[in-house]
Structure formats: C-alpha cells, structure tokens
Scaffold this active site. Structure first.
Site, PDB file in Angstrom:
ATOM      1  N   SER A  18       1.113  -1.166   0.304  1.00  0.00           N
ATOM      2  CA  SER A  18      -0.079  -0.204  -0.280  1.00  0.00           C
ATOM      3  C   SER A  18       0.890   1.447   0.196  1.00  0.00           C
ATOM      4  CB  SER A  18      -0.857   0.062   0.896  1.00  0.00           C
ATOM      5  OG  SER A  18      -0.146   0.061   2.044  1.00  0.00           O
ATOM      6  N   ASN A  96       3.578   3.043   6.480  1.00  0.00           N
ATOM      7  CA  ASN A  96       2.492   2.308   6.500  1.00  0.00           C
ATOM      8  C   ASN A  96       2.799   0.869   7.622  1.00  0.00           C
ATOM      9  OD1 ASN A  96       3.967   1.173   4.807  1.00  0.00           O
ATOM     10  ND2 ASN A  96       2.437   0.000   3.748  1.00  0.00           N
ATOM     11  N   PHE A  97       3.416   1.160   9.146  1.00  0.00           N
ATOM     12  CA  PHE A  97       4.001   0.298   9.887  1.00  0.00           C
ATOM     13  C   PHE A  97       2.741  -0.047  10.703  1.00  0.00           C
ATOM     14  CE2 PHE A  97       7.918   2.944  10.560  1.00  0.00           C
ATOM     15  CZ  PHE A  97       9.017   2.033   9.633  1.00  0.00           C
ATOM     16  N   ARG A 104       6.021   3.928  18.594  1.00  0.00           N
ATOM     17  CA  ARG A 104       7.126   2.887  19.928  1.00  0.00           C
ATOM     18  C   ARG A 104       8.394   3.287  19.848  1.00  0.00           C
ATOM     19  NH1 ARG A 104       2.785  -0.477  18.650  1.00  0.00           N
ATOM     20  NH2 ARG A 104       3.663  -1.306  16.839  1.00  0.00           N
ATOM     21  N   VAL A 137      -3.442  -5.082   9.269  1.00  0.00           N
ATOM     22  CA  VAL A 137      -4.311  -5.057   7.951  1.00  0.00           C
ATOM     23  C   VAL A 137      -3.897  -5.559   6.792  1.00  0.00           C
ATOM     24  CG1 VAL A 137      -6.414  -4.556   6.610  1.00  0.00           C
ATOM     25  CG2 VAL A 137      -6.323  -3.908   8.943  1.00  0.00           C
ATOM     26  N   TYR A 138      -4.054  -6.702   5.975  1.00  0.00           N
ATOM     27  CA  TYR A 138      -4.060  -7.091   4.503  1.00  0.00           C
ATOM     28  C   TYR A 138      -4.538  -6.831   3.649  1.00  0.00           C
ATOM     29  CZ  TYR A 138       0.380  -8.924   6.113  1.00  0.00           C
ATOM     30  OH  TYR A 138       2.680  -8.829   6.365  1.00  0.00           O
ATOM     31  N   GLU A 139      -4.517  -7.003   2.597  1.00  0.00           N
ATOM     32  CA  GLU A 139      -5.300  -6.549   1.011  1.00  0.00           C
ATOM     33  C   GLU A 139      -6.554  -7.275   0.941  1.00  0.00           C
ATOM     34  OE1 GLU A 139      -4.738  -4.597  -2.129  1.00  0.00           O
ATOM     35  OE2 GLU A 139      -7.042  -5.665  -1.825  1.00  0.00           O
ATOM     36  N   ASP A 168      -4.752  -2.649  -1.555  1.00  0.00           N
ATOM     37  CA  ASP A 168      -3.490  -2.026  -0.764  1.00  0.00           C
ATOM     38  C   ASP A 168      -3.066  -0.435  -2.153  1.00  0.00           C
ATOM     39  OD1 ASP A 168      -2.730  -3.290   0.765  1.00  0.00           O
ATOM     40  OD2 ASP A 168      -1.373  -4.772  -0.021  1.00  0.00           O
ATOM     41  N   GLY A 247     -23.731  -0.228 -13.636  1.00  0.00           N
ATOM     42  CA  GLY A 247     -25.079   0.783 -13.836  1.00  0.00           C
ATOM     43  C   GLY A 247     -26.038   0.687 -14.572  1.00  0.00           C
ATOM     44  N   GLN A 249     -27.446   0.799 -17.339  1.00  0.00           N
ATOM     45  CA  GLN A 249     -27.157  -0.055 -18.489  1.00  0.00           C
ATOM     46  C   GLN A 249     -26.975  -1.023 -18.142  1.00  0.00           C
ATOM     47  OE1 GLN A 249     -28.437   1.624 -20.934  1.00  0.00           O
ATOM     48  NE2 GLN A 249     -27.641   3.899 -20.221  1.00  0.00           N
TER      49      GLN A 249
HETATM   50  N1  COA Z   1      14.280   0.149  11.872  1.00  0.00           N
HETATM   51  C1  COA Z   1      14.138  -0.348  13.045  1.00  0.00           C
HETATM   52  N2  COA Z   1      13.249  -0.596  13.247  1.00  0.00           N
HETATM   53  C2  COA Z   1      12.203  -0.552  11.753  1.00  0.00           C
HETATM   54  C3  COA Z   1      12.209  -0.464  10.484  1.00  0.00           C
HETATM   55  C4  COA Z   1      14.117   0.448  10.792  1.00  0.00           C
HETATM   56  N3  COA Z   1      14.112   0.321   9.825  1.00  0.00           N
HETATM   57  N4  COA Z   1      11.226  -1.013  10.120  1.00  0.00           N
HETATM   58  C5  COA Z   1      10.192  -1.537  10.944  1.00  0.00           C
HETATM   59  N5  COA Z   1      10.929  -1.824  12.063  1.00  0.00           N
HETATM   60  C6  COA Z   1      10.248  -1.890  13.039  1.00  0.00           C
HETATM   61  C7  COA Z   1       8.727  -1.623  13.261  1.00  0.00           C
HETATM   62  O1  COA Z   1       8.964  -0.107  14.112  1.00  0.00           O
HETATM   63  C8  COA Z   1       8.004  -2.431  13.845  1.00  0.00           C
HETATM   64  O2  COA Z   1       8.138  -2.675  15.555  1.00  0.00           O
HETATM   65  P1  COA Z   1       7.473  -2.503  16.396  1.00  0.00           P
HETATM   66  O3  COA Z   1       6.949  -3.962  16.854  1.00  0.00           O
HETATM   67  O4  COA Z   1       8.302  -3.008  17.790  1.00  0.00           O
HETATM   68  O5  COA Z   1       6.788  -1.682  17.308  1.00  0.00           O
HETATM   69  C9  COA Z   1       8.479  -3.870  13.143  1.00  0.00           C
HETATM   70  O6  COA Z   1       9.377  -3.498  12.309  1.00  0.00           O
HETATM   71  C10 COA Z   1       7.337  -4.624  12.323  1.00  0.00           C
HETATM   72  O7  COA Z   1       6.424  -3.376  12.025  1.00  0.00           O
HETATM   73  P2  COA Z   1       5.082  -3.870  11.108  1.00  0.00           P
HETATM   74  O8  COA Z   1       4.639  -2.563  10.516  1.00  0.00           O
HETATM   75  O9  COA Z   1       4.655  -4.773  12.679  1.00  0.00           O
HETATM   76  O10 COA Z   1       5.402  -5.223  10.195  1.00  0.00           O
HETATM   77  P3  COA Z   1       4.995  -6.260  10.277  1.00  0.00           P
HETATM   78  O11 COA Z   1       5.698  -7.292   9.358  1.00  0.00           O
HETATM   79  O12 COA Z   1       4.676  -7.487  11.773  1.00  0.00           O
HETATM   80  O13 COA Z   1       3.104  -6.169   9.949  1.00  0.00           O
HETATM   81  C11 COA Z   1       1.097  -5.147   8.701  1.00  0.00           C
HETATM   82  C12 COA Z   1       3.150  -6.239   8.487  1.00  0.00           C
HETATM   83  C13 COA Z   1       1.356  -4.380   7.022  1.00  0.00           C
HETATM   84  C14 COA Z   1       0.525  -6.017   8.618  1.00  0.00           C
HETATM   85  C15 COA Z   1       1.681  -4.000   9.288  1.00  0.00           C
HETATM   86  O14 COA Z   1       2.459  -3.023   8.572  1.00  0.00           O
HETATM   87  C16 COA Z   1      -0.068  -2.892   8.764  1.00  0.00           C
HETATM   88  O15 COA Z   1      -0.621  -3.389   9.385  1.00  0.00           O
HETATM   89  N6  COA Z   1       0.099  -1.678   8.279  1.00  0.00           N
HETATM   90  C17 COA Z   1      -0.795  -0.910   8.035  1.00  0.00           C
HETATM   91  C18 COA Z   1      -1.394  -1.347   7.345  1.00  0.00           C
HETATM   92  C19 COA Z   1      -1.415  -1.648   5.870  1.00  0.00           C
HETATM   93  O16 COA Z   1      -0.450  -0.863   4.699  1.00  0.00           O
HETATM   94  N7  COA Z   1      -1.423  -2.849   5.258  1.00  0.00           N
HETATM   95  C20 COA Z   1      -1.359  -2.937   3.658  1.00  0.00           C
HETATM   96  C21 COA Z   1       0.443  -3.904   3.897  1.00  0.00           C
HETATM   97  S1  COA Z   1       0.572  -4.287   2.270  1.00  0.00           S
END
Ligand code: COA
Length: 416
Positions: A18, A96-97, A104, A137-139, A168, A247, A249
């Site tokens: 996304s 988009n973390f 944090r 959340v994922y796609e 996304d 629509g 049509q």
């Molecule tokens: N340096 C240090 N830490 C980093 C970093 C960096 N450069 N980049 C990422 N991190 C850390 C984050 O701070 C996080 O740490 P925390 O859990 O201690 O706070 C950790 O990496 C993981 O990040 P997160 O975003 O939780 O990744 P995930 O793989 O667990 O989850 C998603 C992935 C997509 C589910 C989640 O990011 C999300 O819901 N995002 C928002 C919705 C979204 O965009 N979803 C669609 C994705 S296509």
C-alpha cells in the site's frame, strides 16, 4: 524538463504494497523518494515470492521504482539521530507500519512536529479511529471489511476477493492524493499536517455504488440485477450480482468463439438503451425492435436472461476481437476479457509507457506497470528499484552532510 514534484523530498518508511504504491507514484511525479529499510533485512517483499534465486522479487521491484534505498536501524541511538536529521531535511514522511509502531520508535506526530513543523506525515492504516484501529491489515482483509467481498461473486456462491488490489494499491493512490493536497495547503499555511488513508475507507470509497444500492433496496427490488428477472426475492443487504453491470445499462460477460478451451474467450456486452435497435440487427433479431416485451429499457429488465442468451448465441460465433470490431463502429459498448499474457504483449500499452520493460542487475529485464497517470509536462522514465542500501552513502553525505568518517562510525554501530 522539470517535474511536478521535483522540489519535494519524501522520507519513505513504507513496506509491502500500500505505502510503496503511494511513494512510487510520487517518485514518478518527480519527488526524491528516500526509502528507509532495516539493515540486512529490508522491505519483507524483497524476499517474498522469489522467482530468481538471490535477486529482489518482482513483488518488490514492481513497487519501488525510481526510489533511493537507505538502510537505517531507527531503534539504535545513532540511528534515531539520523532519522531526526532526515525528518528535518524532508517534506513528507510516509509510513504504513502496524498501528503504534512509529510511536514505539519514539517518533510520534507531536515529536515530528517539534522537529519540523512543515513536515507532512502520511499514513496508511487498516482502519480509521474506532473499534478496529489497532488491527494489522492486509489486502484481502480490507476488501472484506470495506464491502467489496460481500458484493463480489455470484449470489449462490462465497463472497469473493477481486484481483485488483483495491485495498493496497487503491489506498496508496488515495494517500498520494492526500499528500499532494497537504503539500498545496502548506504553500498557504506554511505548516504540515497529518494525512491518514485507512484501507477500509479506501475500499468503501471504491464500492460506493453498492452503498447506493443498499439504500435503493428500501424503494423495492434492484431491477437491473439478474435476480430480479429470475424472480428471486432480495434480502436486507446489497447482494452479489455476478457480472451484472453496476450501472443502469444492463451488461453481462458472454462466451465467444473458442471458450471451450480458452479461459479468456469472453466479451463484456452492454445493452445500452441508445443502441438497442442496432443490437437487434447485429444479432439477427430485428423483430425484437417491435416486440412489446422488449420495447423500452424497463420492459426489458425482467427478460435479461433471455436477451443475453440470444446475444450469446451470436457472440459464440465470433472471437472476442471480432465482436469488438463489429460492435465498436456501431457504438455498441463491448470489451474483450484480456488475459495478463495478452496485456503484456500488447504493443500499444508499451508505446504509451503503461507497461514498461526495465533492466535489473540481479534479475535482468522484467516487465512492470508504468505511471498510469500522464501529465503533459511530466515524462516518466521508469528506473529500476534500488538494491538494499544502494544509496546509503549518497543520502547520508548529500542530504545530511555526514562525513565519510561519521558514516563509517554509523556502520560500525550497526545503525546503517
Ligand atoms: N529500523 C528499526 N525497526 C524497524 C524499521 C527500521 N528501519 N522498520 C520497521 N521496523 C520495525 C517496526 O518499528 C516494528 O517494530 P515494533 O513491532 O517493535 O513496533 C516492526 O519493525 C514491524 O513492523 P510492522 O509494521 O508491525 O510489520 P509487520 O510485518 O508485523 O506487519 C503489516 C505488516 C502490513 C500487517 C502492518 O505493517 C500493517 O498493518 N500496516 C498498516 C496497514 C497496511 O499498510 N497494510 C497493507 C500492507 S500492503
């Protein structure tokens, strides 16, 4: 030629699909996009769905063109210092973390405003404020939560997700719009602001016609839905409508010559009211023009299965391209069902830059989508995605003014 956003520096903290969709669009509009990735790890998609051993995946390369990659561990003390300097040097932070991750890390919106009041902070989250705001959340979750799945598929089948990545890539597009608006506003106000694009909201925005139909149900059955003609009563919520046209049509997907062996030998055929008489002639039913059951659009609605059955008997004698060649000059709206193979091989899409071939040092040439929005003063040359940390040295010295010794110390500390 200068580009629309070539005065804008983006601190790109995005990953997966996304957020990267958004920052890739901004890069194509000329922004300097600095993608921040964890040292030694990078965006998880680099190593997902790998098709060439050792090379960045297509998943990653197709979402990260025209960006620079800086590795940075923003959880170390010296990494935090680098990040603070980046916040001061950039115009927009995009992330988009998972909810709360940036807080944090020590970079709340309040802290970012202290560091740079002009900073625009843009986020994709799964949900907006409310009961689900803390969820990852994922796609497909977004497609389900945003109303797309419940309204996609056939009435008697499961809810379906769609191949278009509306959760996304769709939300990335919404976020890019919000960032551009905030950049324009900053010119007047001098201040940055927060931009939030929840995926549920983005999907629902794209599904608005189904929310329209939800309300129309109060006034009676949805007559353009096939189930009306089939005499099947409507329930309380907008139902799945197969391939019925959204629509006013009526339209359907119909078989074309070769459908028995070719999964994509189909056409979409719309019985637009304005060309009804031409449709009757084309399919060899000129008597239908005078038939009292078919004379007007409302009269035709209960007979859609019968009408499309007859049209399909005709389309099955033609290829999907022949249907197009015959119907287009008559202004009858039709469209072939194009496979990804056909799209990839279509010369006109290459000529417009909608599909581009890109060379990559690890994987060789591959196809990607180019910029889908064309500006007359913004010629987009699609450049390959960066290797992990490819531009760390460059960004640290050029953008932040670090000396070689300081960069060596950062590496030593595991910060970059
Ligand atoms: N340096 C240090 N830490 C980093 C970093 C960096 N450069 N980049 C990422 N991190 C850390 C984050 O701070 C996080 O740490 P925390 O859990 O201690 O706070 C950790 O990496 C993981 O990040 P997160 O975003 O939780 O990744 P995930 O793989 O667990 O989850 C998603 C992935 C997509 C589910 C989640 O990011 C999300 O819901 N995002 C928002 C919705 C979204 O965009 N979803 C669609 C994705 S296509």
């Amino acid at each position: 030629m200068s580009k629309a956003l070539d005065h804008v520096k983006i601190l790109d903290f995005t990953h997966v699909q996304s957020g990267p969709t958004c920052t890739q669009l901004l890069a194509w509009m000329g922004a300097d996009v600095i993608k921040v990735e964890r040292p030694g790890v990078g965006d998880a998609t680099r190593k997902q769905l790998v098709d060439v051993e050792g090379a960045d995946s297509l998943y990653f390369t197709m979402l990260n063109h025209n960006k620079r990659s800086l590795t940075l561990n923003s959880k170390t003390e010296s990494g935090k210092e680098v990040l603070e300097r980046l916040v001061k040097a950039c115009d927009v932070l995009v992330e988009n973390f998972a909810p709360g991750a940036l807080d944090r890390m020590g970079f709340s919106w309040e802290r970012i405003q202290e560091l740079n009041p002009r900073m625009i902070m843009a986020s994709v989250k799964g949900f907006g404020p409310g009961p689900y705001e803390d969820c990852k959340v994922y796609e497909n979750v977004a497609q389900c939560a945003g109303g797309s799945a419940s309204t996609t598929g056939f009435r008697d089948g499961l809810p379906l997700v769609t191949g278009a990545q509306i959760g996304d890539s769709g939300t990335g597009l919404h976020l890019a719009f919000g960032i551009c608006a905030a950049l324009l506003h900053r010119e007047k106000s001098g201040r940055g602001q927060r931009v939030l694009a929840p995926m549920q909201d983005g999907v629902l925005n794209l599904c608005r016609v189904k929310l329209r139909d939800q309300q129309r149900l109060k006034a009676g059955p949805l007559k353009e839905y096939s189930q009306y003609g089939e005499g099947i009563p409507f329930g309380e919520a907008t139902p799945r409508a197969g391939n019925d046209s959204g629509g006013g049509q009526p339209g359907r997907i119909l078989k074309c010559k070769g459908w028995e062996t070719d999964p994509d030998a189909y056409t979409y055929f719309i019985t637009q009211a304005a060309v009804w008489e031409k449709i009757c002639d084309v399919i060899g039913k000129p008597d239908w023009k005078e038939n009292p059951d078919y004379a007007t659009p409302p009269l035709r609605l209960p007979h859609l299965n019968e009408i499309f059955g007859a049209i399909e008997e005709w389309t099955m004698t033609k290829t999907k391209y022949e249907v197009m060649e015959i119907c287009n000059p008559l202004d009858i709206p039709v469209g072939p069902i194009l496979s990804m193979k056909e799209l990839a091989e279509e010369p006109s899409l290459r000529e417009t830059g909608t599909i581009v071939e890109v060379d990559h040092p690890e994987r060789g040439p591959y196809l990607s989508v180019g910029c889908p929005v064309k500006l007359s003063d913004n010629d987009v040359v699609v450049e390959r995605s960066p290797l992990l940390g490819e531009h760390s040295q460059q960004v640290l010295s050029e953008v932040l003014g670090y000396s070689d010794e300081e960069i060596a110390a950062l590496r030593e500390a595991g910060a970059v």
